[in-house]
Motif scaffolding. Structure first.
Motif, short mmCIF file in Angstrom:
data_model
loop_
_atom_site.label_atom_id
_atom_site.label_comp_id
_atom_site.label_asym_id
_atom_site.label_seq_id
_atom_site.Cartn_x
_atom_site.Cartn_y
_atom_site.Cartn_z
N MET A 1 0.85 -1.21 0.00
CA MET A 1 0.00 0.00 0.00
C MET A 1 0.88 1.25 0.00
O MET A 1 1.85 1.32 0.72
N THR A 2 0.52 2.22 -0.83
CA THR A 2 1.19 3.51 -0.83
C THR A 2 0.22 4.55 -0.34
O THR A 2 -0.96 4.27 -0.12
N GLN A 7 -2.66 -0.79 -4.11
CA GLN A 7 -2.03 -1.33 -5.30
C GLN A 7 -2.80 -2.56 -5.81
O GLN A 7 -3.27 -3.38 -5.03
N ASN A 8 -2.92 -2.67 -7.16
CA ASN A 8 -3.50 -3.85 -7.82
C ASN A 8 -4.99 -4.06 -7.51
O ASN A 8 -5.52 -5.15 -7.72
N LEU A 13 -10.01 -7.01 -8.50
CA LEU A 13 -11.47 -7.05 -8.58
C LEU A 13 -11.95 -7.57 -9.93
O LEU A 13 -12.94 -8.29 -10.02
N THR A 14 -11.23 -7.19 -10.99
CA THR A 14 -11.59 -7.69 -12.32
C THR A 14 -11.41 -9.21 -12.39
O THR A 14 -12.28 -9.93 -12.89
#
Length: 242
Positions: A1-2, A7-8, A13-14
């Protein structure tokens, strides 16, 4: 996490929707709509005096004693509670509110003349071990509460450079000073306060503690033991004209 991003997330989810065989539906298509406004409305119509009566009925259930006083009599009330707790080692935060309430002179004169050893929490990471040791050895600690929640009888305290979490949890007796203006209906108002503070970019303590009296443990043969962890006694001192 930033900062501010996960991230991603989209690819995850896709991929998940493809595996489930269902189309992606953005949150905007089905926003959360609460069925009522109880979190904001519960006890919101009560005056400070009415909230205090609710708290007074609640605190015996959490094994806490509540005392009412005025700014003028605050020092005498604290002295009485310190004596009732056995005096000894007293731990205080480094907090400007003590001076604002006229307690500095009381601490430096009356308390110093009693059978009491006064220690202040020292700001700075270099004093971490020293502060924890002072809290472990303290018989009494005193601190201001940020809020008192009427519904549950819970105080809210904020960790800061002048008072680490150990100050609230390690001494045997804990005295919480609560200005009447800090009585609020429930946790909703306290949470909203900190959310708004964060949105304004203001600094918030590293931890926000919700304390409902001394610990209650009933794990051993269903026998309730009060104060097994943390302070044995907790006192609320509500200052009615602050």
């Amino acid at each position: 996490m930033t900062t501010g991003k996960i991230q991603n997330r989209e690819s995850f989810l896709t991929n998940l929707s493809e595996k489930l065989g269902v189309p992606r539906r953005p949150v905007s298509e089905h926003p959360f709509v609460p069925i009522n406004q109880l979190p904001q409305e519960q006890l919101a119509d009560k005056s400070k005096e009415e909230l205090l009566e609710i708290v007074k009925a609640r605190v015996p259930k959490i094994h806490t004693q509540l005392f009412e006083t005025t700014a003028k009599d605050l020092a005498d009330t604290l002295l009485s509670l310190i004596k009732a707790s056995g005096g000894g080692k007293l731990l205080l935060p480094t907090d400007d509110r003590f001076a604002a309430c006229g307690l500095t002179e009381f601490i430096e004169t009356e308390l110093a003349s009693e059978d009491t050893t006064i220690t202040y929490w020292k700001p700075g990471n270099e004093y971490r071990d020293e502060n924890i040791q002072a809290a472990e050895q303290a018989n009494v600690s005193i601190a201001f509460a940020e809020f008192l929640l009427a519904e549950s009888g819970t105080i809210v305290v904020e960790t800061s450079a002048g008072q680490g979490r150990s100050l609230h949890f390690l001494p045997k007796h804990y005295i919480s000073i609560i200005p009447m203006s800090k009585l609020v209906p429930r946790s909703t108002q306290a949470a909203a306060f900190y959310s708004e503070k964060i949105e304004r970019g203001e600094k918030v303590g590293s931890a926000i503690h919700f304390i409902s009296g001394p610990s209650n443990s009933g794990d051993i043969e269903m026998q309730l033991v009060v104060g097994l962890h943390g302070p044995v006694k907790v006192y609320y001192v509500v200052v009615t004209d602050l």
